[in-house]
Write a protein that holds these residues in place. Sequence first.
Motif, PDB file in Angstrom:
ATOM      1  N   UNK A 154       5.241 130.829  51.589  1.00 12.76           N
ATOM      2  CA  UNK A 154       4.342 131.363  52.602  1.00 12.76           C
ATOM      3  C   UNK A 154       3.345 130.324  53.118  1.00 12.76           C
ATOM      4  N   UNK A 155       2.995 129.345  52.284  1.00 11.46           N
ATOM      5  CA  UNK A 155       1.969 128.387  52.706  1.00 11.46           C
ATOM      6  C   UNK A 155       2.550 127.150  53.365  1.00 11.46           C
ATOM      7  N   UNK A 156       3.849 127.109  53.481  1.00 12.85           N
ATOM      8  CA  UNK A 156       4.524 125.961  54.075  1.00 12.85           C
ATOM      9  C   UNK A 156       4.588 126.185  55.584  1.00 12.85           C
ATOM     10  N   UNK A 157       3.857 125.399  56.406  1.00 12.67           N
ATOM     11  CA  UNK A 157       3.825 125.716  57.845  1.00 12.67           C
ATOM     12  C   UNK A 157       5.204 125.685  58.505  1.00 12.67           C
TER      13      UNK A 157
ATOM     14  N   UNK B  86       1.079 135.570  58.039  1.00 10.39           N
ATOM     15  CA  UNK B  86       1.119 134.281  57.334  1.00 10.39           C
ATOM     16  C   UNK B  86       0.957 133.137  58.325  1.00 10.39           C
ATOM     17  N   UNK B  90      -1.917 130.249  58.373  1.00 11.01           N
ATOM     18  CA  UNK B  90      -1.614 128.819  58.333  1.00 11.01           C
ATOM     19  C   UNK B  90      -2.166 128.082  59.539  1.00 11.01           C
ATOM     20  N   UNK B  91      -2.178 128.725  60.717  1.00  8.87           N
ATOM     21  CA  UNK B  91      -2.508 127.994  61.942  1.00  8.87           C
ATOM     22  C   UNK B  91      -3.692 128.574  62.682  1.00  8.87           C
ATOM     23  N   UNK B 101       6.103 122.936  66.028  1.00  7.93           N
ATOM     24  CA  UNK B 101       6.210 121.671  65.308  1.00  7.93           C
ATOM     25  C   UNK B 101       7.630 121.131  65.305  1.00  7.93           C
TER      26      UNK B 101
END
Lengths: 485, 104
Positions: A154-157, B86, B90-91, B101
Amino acid sequence: MPGMAKMEMAPELARVIPEMWLAGLVLVLFGMGPFLPARRKGWAWWLALGGLLGAFVPTLRMLTWQPQLGFDGAYAVDPLGVFFKLLLLATTVVVLLASRDYFRGMPHEGDIPGLLVLLAGSMILLASSNDLVLIALFVQLVSITSYVLVGVWKDEPLANEASLKFFLFGSVSVTVMLYGMSLLFGATGTLNLQEMARRLPQADLSIVVLGLALTLAGYGFKISMAPFHVWVADTYQGAPTPVTALLSIGPKAAGLAVLLRTLAVAVPPDETNWPAAVAAMAALTMTVGNVLALRQTNIKRLLAYSSIGQAGFLLMGVAAAGRDELSVPALLFYLVAYLAMNMGAFGVATAVERGSGSVELGGYDGLGSRAPWLAGTLTLFLLSLAGMPPLAGFIGKTMLFGAAMGAGFAWLAAVAAANSALSLYYYLLPIARMYLQPPNGSMPFRTAPALALAIGLSVAATVLVGVLPEPVVSLARSGARLFVG
Amino acid sequence: MSGPPLQAYLLLGAVLFGVGLFGVFSQRGAVMILMSIEIILNAALLNLVAFWRFSAPAEYGAQVFFIVMTTIGAIEMAVGLAIVLMGFRNRGSQYVDRFMDMRG
């Protein structure tokens, strides 16, 4: 036929023992995996492995059964379904092996085996569905499980971006498919594929064609058929590599099974001329995949576009099957070969990613001297994907080309041959870098045993299926029977 | 049978389908895209129920289809909102053009 008599007496639920087994396994894994202490997360993996191997036993017993329907005609128990059960179970087992050390110590390590088994079960159910309700339900189940698996970190963009793109594209395609199915229901008044075949001649052809075209959006999303392929590269790049490996084989195979079943059972080829339409899609898909693969610099993106190109070859088998039923074994054979070689390529990509931390092609420079075994096996897989003799991909491509010619699609075979030549460039590119470039590091690689086993199995299958194709050909022949009705 | 004819329901379904598809392609916010997907889903389900009522009232499979798809649509949206959430963590944005990206 003794097997048949026994089966008729068997209760209906006896026809779905593998599916029920997998469903029970998922429930146990979901109840157990997240709550195991950190040092014991491996138990979920072992249980999933044992459970998947155990599912082979009832499935293999079904090989000799006659084609039949169960559950009020909604679910097909036929050799085609059994073939896909075996193929998808094998895919998931190899992916599970490759994923052991990749996820070790990472977040959600205990949840991954349960999700993989759930995906396996839903793909297996999709491949045998014989009713629009079940097809829609299992397309959704496969999709939703895949979204979660892709975004599991989940924290991996990048994983997050991959799963968002996958989700948005997937749910739009699947919802459009539902609209198409509602039109098919309106035109025929039934949701069952056999019944639909009976009523289609009286139905309004323009509504049927519109409904089918919209339904293809959902199927095409699963198969990564152009123009529904745009999610593939980003999703494959951002997803954890073993998940990418599973996505590149499993849902494609299940989607092809359900596409073949829907078209072959429900839609007479003469009125709608669907073989020609699928042939056009196949040509478009392989060309788009191969052309876009030419300028990739990331191994996962390269293999993503390569898998689109391969999907085009596989669609060629579906198109030929519409005109000539003898083409189905060619499609099934190529699926087995594709499983072996594509799984192997992603296995090596996983090992190199673990070893050098890179998924760029630059990470493969000089791999021939740093990790000769990995470089050698990757060379083997890429050559097989390109269709070099005497490997599995060569025999598979030969059979598919023959099937296309036999069905009167000579132009498609010519397009496929041109695409094969084109694909040689990007398959040879990593090989050249591995052997001709100087290495950019001297650290030796250590490949984890489970991953090495997965790569070893793929090597064995790629070589053996290429050198001794007979057993797989006969398996594909016996699996080519589906319940038409 | 009183009430509007089948064509009225189908027309409404087609309009909803068009609105939803337009929303999917024109909206930048992920939540708005999710809502547009729901509108397409409603179009499909409305079509299904209308066809069941008018042209195949004996086919109860259509009702099962409706119930199954409503349920799974809710599950799908739960997963979708989780993914969007999520992404927002994150952003710091739910606009899809911030998720760029990967290219090429």
